[in-house]
Design an enzyme around this catalytic site. Structure first.
Site, PDB file in Angstrom:
ATOM      1  CE1 TYR A 275      -3.502   3.079   0.855  1.00 13.44           C
ATOM      2  CE2 TYR A 275      -1.913   3.331   2.497  1.00 13.44           C
ATOM      3  CZ  TYR A 275      -3.086   3.689   1.765  1.00 13.44           C
ATOM      4  OH  TYR A 275      -3.579   4.964   2.017  1.00 13.44           O
TER       5      TYR A 275
ATOM      6  CD1 TRP B 133      -3.664   1.968   5.646  1.00  8.93           C
ATOM      7  CD2 TRP B 133      -5.735   2.001   5.712  1.00  8.93           C
ATOM      8  NE1 TRP B 133      -4.121   1.907   4.225  1.00  8.93           N
ATOM      9  CE2 TRP B 133      -5.368   2.211   4.370  1.00  8.93           C
ATOM     10  CE3 TRP B 133      -7.150   2.548   5.983  1.00  8.93           C
ATOM     11  CZ2 TRP B 133      -6.430   2.194   3.404  1.00  8.93           C
ATOM     12  CZ3 TRP B 133      -7.858   2.528   4.867  1.00  8.93           C
ATOM     13  CH2 TRP B 133      -7.675   2.705   3.609  1.00  8.93           C
TER      14      TRP B 133
ATOM     15  CD  GLU C   5      -8.848   6.872   4.606  1.00  9.74           C
ATOM     16  OE1 GLU C   5      -8.806   6.854   5.934  1.00  9.74           O
ATOM     17  OE2 GLU C   5      -7.913   6.535   4.066  1.00  9.74           O
TER      18      GLU C   5
END
Length: 116
Positions: free
Chosen positions: A21, A51, A43
């Site tokens: 990522y 995350w 999100e």
């Protein structure tokens, strides 16, 4: 020539998905609506969580959220939401899943408002 990628400290030592990522998506401008919608959903799911938790469930989100097809998600029914809430492939929080559906509707409204 292989150029060594300089990574932020937060990306190191979490997981391969986190590094991937960081190296390919983080900080990269996005102009594709499907990708924008994907990040909106992810999100929203991340709120209050790490995350890395969401990245580890990303494949589940892709599957359950129709590969982030905003038009399909906007049509999700309460019955479909109930089924999704039973699947551990995503964060099973009713408010987050329901907000994804309402966000899909809002996303479509914005698309219509800005299209010429």
């Amino acid at each position: 020539m292989n150029k060594k990628i300089k990574r932020c400290r937060w990306a190191e030592g979490v997981s391969d998905a986190y590094i991937e990522y960081h190296d390919t998506e983080w900080g990269v401008p996005v102009r594709d609506d499907r990708v924008q919608f994907e990040f909106l959903i992810l999100e929203g799911a991340q709120a209050g969580l790490s995350w890395s938790t969401i990245l580890n469930k990303r494949a589940g989100y892709r599957k359950l959220f129709a590969d982030f097809d905003v038009n399909k998600v906007a049509r999700f029914t309460p019955k479909r939401i109930e089924k999704m809430l039973q699947d551990p492939a995503i964060v099973r929080n009713r408010l987050k899943v329901e907000s994804a559906v309402s966000n899909a509707k809002a996303f479509i409204a914005v698309q219509k408002a800005v299209s010429y």
